[in-house]
Design an enzyme around this catalytic site. Structure first.
Site, mmCIF file in Angstrom:
data_model
loop_
_atom_site.group_PDB
_atom_site.id
_atom_site.type_symbol
_atom_site.label_atom_id
_atom_site.label_comp_id
_atom_site.label_asym_id
_atom_site.label_seq_id
_atom_site.Cartn_x
_atom_site.Cartn_y
_atom_site.Cartn_z
ATOM 1 N N HIS A 102 -7.137 9.758 -2.522
ATOM 2 C CA HIS A 102 -6.578 9.676 -1.174
ATOM 3 C C HIS A 102 -7.470 10.359 -0.133
ATOM 4 O O HIS A 102 -7.704 9.820 0.949
ATOM 5 C CB HIS A 102 -5.173 10.306 -1.171
ATOM 6 C CG HIS A 102 -4.306 9.827 -0.050
ATOM 7 N ND1 HIS A 102 -2.936 9.889 -0.100
ATOM 8 C CD2 HIS A 102 -4.597 9.278 1.149
ATOM 9 C CE1 HIS A 102 -2.417 9.399 1.017
ATOM 10 N NE2 HIS A 102 -3.408 9.020 1.793
ATOM 11 N N ASP A 161 0.843 -1.194 0.000
ATOM 12 C CA ASP A 161 0.000 0.000 0.000
ATOM 13 C C ASP A 161 0.879 1.246 0.000
ATOM 14 O O ASP A 161 1.614 1.501 0.963
ATOM 15 C CB ASP A 161 -0.899 -0.005 1.245
ATOM 16 C CG ASP A 161 -1.832 1.190 1.285
ATOM 17 O OD1 ASP A 161 -2.919 1.102 0.683
ATOM 18 O OD2 ASP A 161 -1.470 2.214 1.901
ATOM 19 N N LYS A 195 -2.337 6.036 -4.607
ATOM 20 C CA LYS A 195 -3.363 7.018 -4.232
ATOM 21 C C LYS A 195 -3.114 8.367 -4.912
ATOM 22 O O LYS A 195 -1.967 8.805 -5.050
ATOM 23 C CB LYS A 195 -3.392 7.218 -2.707
ATOM 24 C CG LYS A 195 -3.612 5.930 -1.926
ATOM 25 C CD LYS A 195 -3.695 6.187 -0.432
ATOM 26 C CE LYS A 195 -3.682 4.879 0.330
ATOM 27 N NZ LYS A 195 -2.324 4.313 0.474
ATOM 28 N N TYR A 238 3.423 9.846 0.172
ATOM 29 C CA TYR A 238 4.453 9.275 1.037
ATOM 30 C C TYR A 238 5.868 9.612 0.575
ATOM 31 O O TYR A 238 6.824 9.394 1.319
ATOM 32 C CB TYR A 238 4.296 7.750 1.125
ATOM 33 C CG TYR A 238 2.942 7.278 1.598
ATOM 34 C CD1 TYR A 238 2.025 8.149 2.203
ATOM 35 C CD2 TYR A 238 2.552 5.954 1.433
ATOM 36 C CE1 TYR A 238 0.782 7.711 2.620
ATOM 37 C CE2 TYR A 238 1.309 5.505 1.849
ATOM 38 C CZ TYR A 238 0.418 6.395 2.434
ATOM 39 O OH TYR A 238 -0.810 5.950 2.842
#
Length: 322
Positions: A115, A48, A82, A53
């Site tokens: 997201h 994931d 996302k 990130y």
């Protein structure tokens, strides 16, 4: 032993347990690569990730290493990406997917999620700010228009399944009731753990054949900017500890197994190799209905990730009950 995947409403399958690649800024990016390699080695097949990130390059490199050394084939892995909130303009969605795929060195994503339902102004970094340190919100973008752009990415073969993250019931209904809807969201990924068991949202999603996926399933104290550090520590809960003793399992095992048995995809995060290995050991026991009911009873409606910074946006999801 439980089934190792759930069937989504589009006919594709998703592994019931995932490895979350998010890490706070103080963790070196190189550790994302190492942790992802360990996760694949110990058995995780669902990775994931997200543009937010900022470690897609490292995660992609780890995936390529494990494919190259024969540990897995690409088709063995399930990758979730996302769409970050600065890419909500419909013309930006496909280029963002293509950029992520290039960074990851992948030809497709297995699942791609919106997201967050709130939009931020494009440009100015991941969280564009004004002179007063407030985020620059974009209130002009329509969730249904974003969804149409997501559908086009699926049709183009860039992503196999599409879904959402952090959407409440009202926002899901916006998509489901959209005229000309081509694909329902396959997944809604939300914060979910025994202190926030999301029972009402889970029931609603089930009624619409949408899978719920849980993040922060072990609680969360790692991100000091986003998480209230005075919140109780989930894994210190005496109920989880007591049930764990019965099975010779840790509170983390109990929290993960709880989600799987509810039909929730469990996304766990750790950058410690021993913990990554331990978090996967949840398929050799089964909680009783009584245990499940007991864990249901420790719900506190406690949200670790509440993001008040974005609370002024009309699509901020946590204003509604669920």
């Amino acid at each position: 032993m439980a089934a190792i995947s759930f069937l989504m409403n589009d006919g594709n399958r998703i592994p019931v347990i995932g490895f979350g690649t998010y890490a706070p800024e103080y963790i070196p990016l190189s550790e994302s690569e190492q942790a992802t390699e360990v996760a694949i080695e110990v058995g995780f097949r669902h990775i994931d990730g997200a543009h937010l990130y900022s470690n897609e390059k490292e995660v992609g490199r780890a995936i390529q290493k494990k494919i190259a050394d024969g540990t897995v084939k690409r088709e063995d892995l399930f990758y979730t990406g996302k769409l970050w909130s600065t890419f909500h303009k419909p013309e930006m969605v496909e280029p963002n997917v293509r950029q992520s795929l290039e960074t990851l060195q992948l030809d497709y994503m297995d699942l791609f999620l919106i997201h967050w339902p709130f939009s931020l102004q494009a440009g100015g970094g991941l969280i564009p700010m004004d002179g007063n340190g407030q985020p620059l919100l974009d209130t002009t973008t329509d969730l249904c228009v974003i969804w149409e752009a997501m559908e086009k990415c699926k049709d183009a073969g860039l992503v196999k399944s599409i879904g959402v993250s952090n959407f409440n019931r009202r926002q899901l209904e916006l998509i489901l009731n959209k005229p000309g809807l081509k694909y329902k969201p396959a997944v809604n990924q939300v914060e979910c753990h025994p202190y926030l068991n999301q029972s009402k949202l889970l029931e609603y999603c089930r009624s619409k054949d949408i899978l719920l996926a849980g993040y922060s399933i072990l609680g969360s104290h790692r991100h000091k900017d986003w998480v209230n550090q005075s919140s109780p520590v989930l894994l210190e809960d005496p109920v989880l500890a007591e049930i764990g003793k019965k099975y010779g399992k840790s509170p983390a095992h109990i929290a993960i197994r709880y989600q799987i048995q509810r039909g929730v995809v469990a996304v766990s995060k750790s950058y410690t190799p021993a913990r990554i290995k331990e978090n996967f050991k949840v398929f050799d026991f089964e909680l009783t209905p009584e245990d499940m009911k007991t864990i249901d009873g420790i719900d506190r409606n406690l949200r670790y990730v509440d993001l008040p910074l974005f609370g002024a946006h009309p699509e901020f999801p946590f204003k509604d009950e669920y």
